[in-house]
Design a protein around this motif. Structure first.
Motif, PDB file in Angstrom:
ATOM      1  N   SER A 116      -7.438   5.060  -8.874  1.00 27.45           N
ATOM      2  CA  SER A 116      -8.618   4.132  -8.570  1.00 27.45           C
ATOM      3  C   SER A 116      -8.051   3.769  -7.586  1.00 27.45           C
ATOM      4  N   ALA A 117      -9.157   3.941  -6.933  1.00 30.94           N
ATOM      5  CA  ALA A 117      -9.690   3.437  -5.483  1.00 30.94           C
ATOM      6  C   ALA A 117      -8.627   2.367  -4.391  1.00 30.94           C
ATOM      7  N   ALA A 118      -8.245   1.822  -5.637  1.00 35.53           N
ATOM      8  CA  ALA A 118      -7.094   1.036  -5.674  1.00 35.53           C
ATOM      9  C   ALA A 118      -5.914   0.844  -4.745  1.00 35.53           C
ATOM     10  N   VAL A 119      -6.117   2.614  -4.613  1.00 35.69           N
ATOM     11  CA  VAL A 119      -4.692   2.431  -3.793  1.00 35.69           C
ATOM     12  C   VAL A 119      -4.731   2.918  -2.459  1.00 35.69           C
ATOM     13  N   TYR A 120      -6.545   3.288  -2.080  1.00 31.90           N
ATOM     14  CA  TYR A 120      -6.009   2.883  -0.307  1.00 31.90           C
ATOM     15  C   TYR A 120      -5.524   1.462   0.484  1.00 31.90           C
ATOM     16  N   SER A 122      -7.110  -2.235   1.989  1.00 30.51           N
ATOM     17  CA  SER A 122      -8.281  -1.979   2.975  1.00 30.51           C
ATOM     18  C   SER A 122      -8.043  -0.707   4.439  1.00 30.51           C
ATOM     19  N   PRO A 123      -9.849  -0.316   3.979  1.00 34.50           N
ATOM     20  CA  PRO A 123      -9.865   1.452   4.224  1.00 34.50           C
ATOM     21  C   PRO A 123      -9.457   0.614   5.929  1.00 34.50           C
ATOM     22  N   LEU A 124      -9.083   1.883   6.594  1.00 37.10           N
ATOM     23  CA  LEU A 124      -8.876   1.904   8.100  1.00 37.10           C
ATOM     24  C   LEU A 124     -10.577   2.377   8.088  1.00 37.10           C
ATOM     25  N   TYR A 125     -11.265   2.997   7.537  1.00 37.68           N
ATOM     26  CA  TYR A 125     -12.300   3.947   8.173  1.00 37.68           C
ATOM     27  C   TYR A 125     -12.747   3.688   7.019  1.00 37.68           C
ATOM     28  N   LEU A 126     -14.224   3.968   6.987  1.00 37.15           N
ATOM     29  CA  LEU A 126     -14.794   4.126   6.275  1.00 37.15           C
ATOM     30  C   LEU A 126     -16.419   6.063   6.071  1.00 37.15           C
ATOM     31  N   PRO A 127     -16.091   6.671   5.309  1.00 39.66           N
ATOM     32  CA  PRO A 127     -15.837   6.511   3.639  1.00 39.66           C
ATOM     33  C   PRO A 127     -14.645   6.653   3.508  1.00 39.66           C
ATOM     34  N   VAL A 128     -13.636   6.055   2.701  1.00 35.58           N
ATOM     35  CA  VAL A 128     -12.518   6.538   2.832  1.00 35.58           C
ATOM     36  C   VAL A 128     -12.364   8.051   2.022  1.00 35.58           C
ATOM     37  N   ASP A 129     -11.697   9.147   2.806  1.00 34.79           N
ATOM     38  CA  ASP A 129     -11.302  10.178   2.433  1.00 34.79           C
ATOM     39  C   ASP A 129      -9.793  10.699   1.327  1.00 34.79           C
ATOM     40  N   GLU A 130      -9.644  11.789   1.136  1.00 38.16           N
ATOM     41  CA  GLU A 130      -8.753  11.900   0.283  1.00 38.16           C
ATOM     42  C   GLU A 130      -7.074  11.956   1.022  1.00 38.16           C
ATOM     43  N   GLY A 131      -7.192  11.631   2.774  1.00 34.81           N
ATOM     44  CA  GLY A 131      -5.957  11.934   3.201  1.00 34.81           C
ATOM     45  C   GLY A 131      -6.190  10.902   3.684  1.00 34.81           C
ATOM     46  N   HIS A 132      -6.494   9.672   3.670  1.00 33.13           N
ATOM     47  CA  HIS A 132      -6.629   7.713   3.956  1.00 33.13           C
ATOM     48  C   HIS A 132      -4.795   7.744   3.304  1.00 33.13           C
ATOM     49  N   ALA A 133      -4.868   6.551   5.002  1.00 33.19           N
ATOM     50  CA  ALA A 133      -3.850   6.439   3.805  1.00 33.19           C
ATOM     51  C   ALA A 133      -3.283   5.450   2.315  1.00 33.19           C
ATOM     52  N   ILE A 134      -1.992   5.239   1.960  1.00 30.94           N
ATOM     53  CA  ILE A 134      -2.082   4.599   0.422  1.00 30.94           C
ATOM     54  C   ILE A 134      -1.674   2.979   1.188  1.00 30.94           C
ATOM     55  N   ARG A 135      -2.540   2.134   0.942  1.00 34.99           N
ATOM     56  CA  ARG A 135      -1.633   1.403   1.446  1.00 34.99           C
ATOM     57  C   ARG A 135      -2.221  -0.081  -0.405  1.00 34.99           C
ATOM     58  N   GLY A 141      -3.083  -1.396  -7.668  1.00 42.67           N
ATOM     59  CA  GLY A 141      -2.923  -0.619  -6.775  1.00 42.67           C
ATOM     60  C   GLY A 141      -1.682  -0.087  -6.851  1.00 42.67           C
ATOM     61  N   ILE A 142      -1.012  -0.548  -6.863  1.00 39.74           N
ATOM     62  CA  ILE A 142       0.688   0.240  -6.808  1.00 39.74           C
ATOM     63  C   ILE A 142       1.190   0.672  -7.945  1.00 39.74           C
ATOM     64  N   SER A 143       0.845   0.414  -8.760  1.00 42.98           N
ATOM     65  CA  SER A 143       1.060   0.623 -10.323  1.00 42.98           C
ATOM     66  C   SER A 143       0.077   2.136 -10.906  1.00 42.98           C
ATOM     67  N   LYS A 144      -0.972   1.934 -10.226  1.00 40.85           N
ATOM     68  CA  LYS A 144      -1.967   3.023 -10.430  1.00 40.85           C
ATOM     69  C   LYS A 144      -1.574   4.583  -9.614  1.00 40.85           C
ATOM     70  N   TYR A 145      -1.124   4.595  -8.255  1.00 38.29           N
ATOM     71  CA  TYR A 145      -0.761   5.125  -7.148  1.00 38.29           C
ATOM     72  C   TYR A 145       0.620   5.542  -8.043  1.00 38.29           C
ATOM     73  N   THR A 146       1.921   5.031  -8.330  1.00 38.72           N
ATOM     74  CA  THR A 146       2.465   5.552  -8.595  1.00 38.72           C
ATOM     75  C   THR A 146       2.994   6.833  -9.916  1.00 38.72           C
ATOM     76  N   PRO A 147       2.210   6.250 -10.989  1.00 35.61           N
ATOM     77  CA  PRO A 147       2.175   8.104 -11.174  1.00 35.61           C
ATOM     78  C   PRO A 147       1.775   9.125 -11.188  1.00 35.61           C
ATOM     79  N   GLU A 148       0.949   8.652  -9.754  1.00 33.03           N
ATOM     80  CA  GLU A 148       0.042  10.073  -9.044  1.00 33.03           C
ATOM     81  C   GLU A 148       1.725  11.139  -8.354  1.00 33.03           C
ATOM     82  N   LEU A 149       2.653  10.067  -8.142  1.00 31.93           N
ATOM     83  CA  LEU A 149       3.531  10.565  -7.436  1.00 31.93           C
ATOM     84  C   LEU A 149       4.322  11.303  -8.512  1.00 31.93           C
TER      85      LEU A 149
END
Length: 311
Positions: A116-120, A122-135, A141-149
């Motif tokens: 989900s985009a929720a892993v990002y 509040s965006p630091l910039y737009l559009p958000v790319d895959e290199g954007h910080a995970i915040r 958002g946390i529970s969707k990102y953890t499985p990526e690890l």
């Protein structure tokens, strides 16, 4: 070729199952029907009623002998994650880990994971790319990102191939009013009943709304492309909630007359996902404009309502 779709009786999962069945795949659905519905189950698929953590997962894998797994079973409501973070983590983190273990034990070739985009956050910039910080701002958002690890570790340790798809705000038919894209379903329900939709906040918050069939297209592309990659799946277009409702009112012929409520905790103000990587590496691009997607969605719900009236 056998495929398992977890959450295959749900909103996105059922559309994906339809597409896979139409391609001639042998499709097994695993769903506990907590948010999915039997009416969504494609008759050409094999349905297994069960939970990721109830002990029956390995039996499904043993029967299906899948080459590919699409993992869509999840808790998808930001507000629910804030109210019950342990339950959110149990479903999204422990549940995914159970699927990964089954993939390892039964020699699955590849898993495609719905993130989900929720892993990002509040965006630091737009559009958000895959290199954007995970915040992430929410527990969701946390529970969707953890499985990526975990996915990256399973690939490194056991050779399990994967593709991660980070969805923008998905909408379309069969959707409930919960989850990241549920605002469209909420608005449709109110408009077709002649009631006033509720907008939380001032309505100027923006989202990247993507039609469900475009999400399906990205999933199909990921079966043979995007090895060990992470991809945003969106339209790269911002639409405010006010603009969204105005468009829906124009299509449905209803007046624009919302009620405004307080902004909701954990919600991002603005979001737009760059889809350049998916276009280049998955050879995918969205086929539906916001207007055409909303038109199809409203037509579906209107037909459903008319059928209920006729009964």
């Amino acid at each position: 070729m056998s495929v398992i779709v977890t959450g295959g009786a749900g909103f996105i999962g059922s559309h994906l199952v339809d597409a896979l069945v139409s391609q001639g795949r042998q499709v097994h659905i695993l769903d506990n029907l907590s948010t999915g519905h039997l009416r969504n189950v494609n008759p050409g698929a094999i349905f297994h009623h069960g939970d990721l953590l109830d002990g029956g997962l390995h039996q499904v894998f043993a029967e299906a002998k899948p080459e590919f797994v699409y993992h869509h079973a999840a808790q998808v409501d930001v507000q629910a994650s804030l109210a019950a973070p342990q339950q959110d983590a149990q479903t999204n983190i422990a549940g995914t880990l159970a699927v990964l273990e089954a993939c390892r034990l039964f020699g699955v070739r590849k898993i495609i994971y719905a993130s989900s985009a929720a892993v990002y956050g509040s965006p630091l910039y737009l559009p958000v790319d895959e290199g954007h910080a995970i915040r992430p701002l929410s527990f969701y958002g946390i529970s969707k990102y953890t499985p990526e690890l975990y996915l990256a570790s399973y690939a490194a340790l056991y050779g399990l191939d994967f593709t991660i798809l980070r969805y923008a705000n998905v909408y379309g038919d069969r959707q409930s009013s919960q989850g990241e894209g549920g605002v469209v379903s909420q608005f449709v329900g109110k408009l077709l009943l002649g009631e006033r939709p509720v907008i939380y906040g001032d309505g100027e918050q923006t989202r990247d709304f993507i039609y469900v069939k475009d999400i399906v297209g990205a999933n199909l592309a990921a079966m043979t492309r995007g090895s060990r990659g992470v991809y945003n799946i969106g339209t790269n277009r911002q639409t405010s909630v006010n603009e969204l409702l105005m468009e829906m009112c124009a299509i449905s012929g209803e007046p624009f007359d919302p009620r405004y409520g307080p902004a909701r905790e954990g919600d991002v103000l603005h979001s737009r996902l760059s889809n350049a990587a998916a276009m280049n590496e998955l050879n995918w691009q969205p086929a539906y404009s916001l207007h055409s997607g909303l038109e199809a969605t409203i037509a579906y719900y209107r037909a459903q309502r008319e059928q209920r009236v006729l009964r």
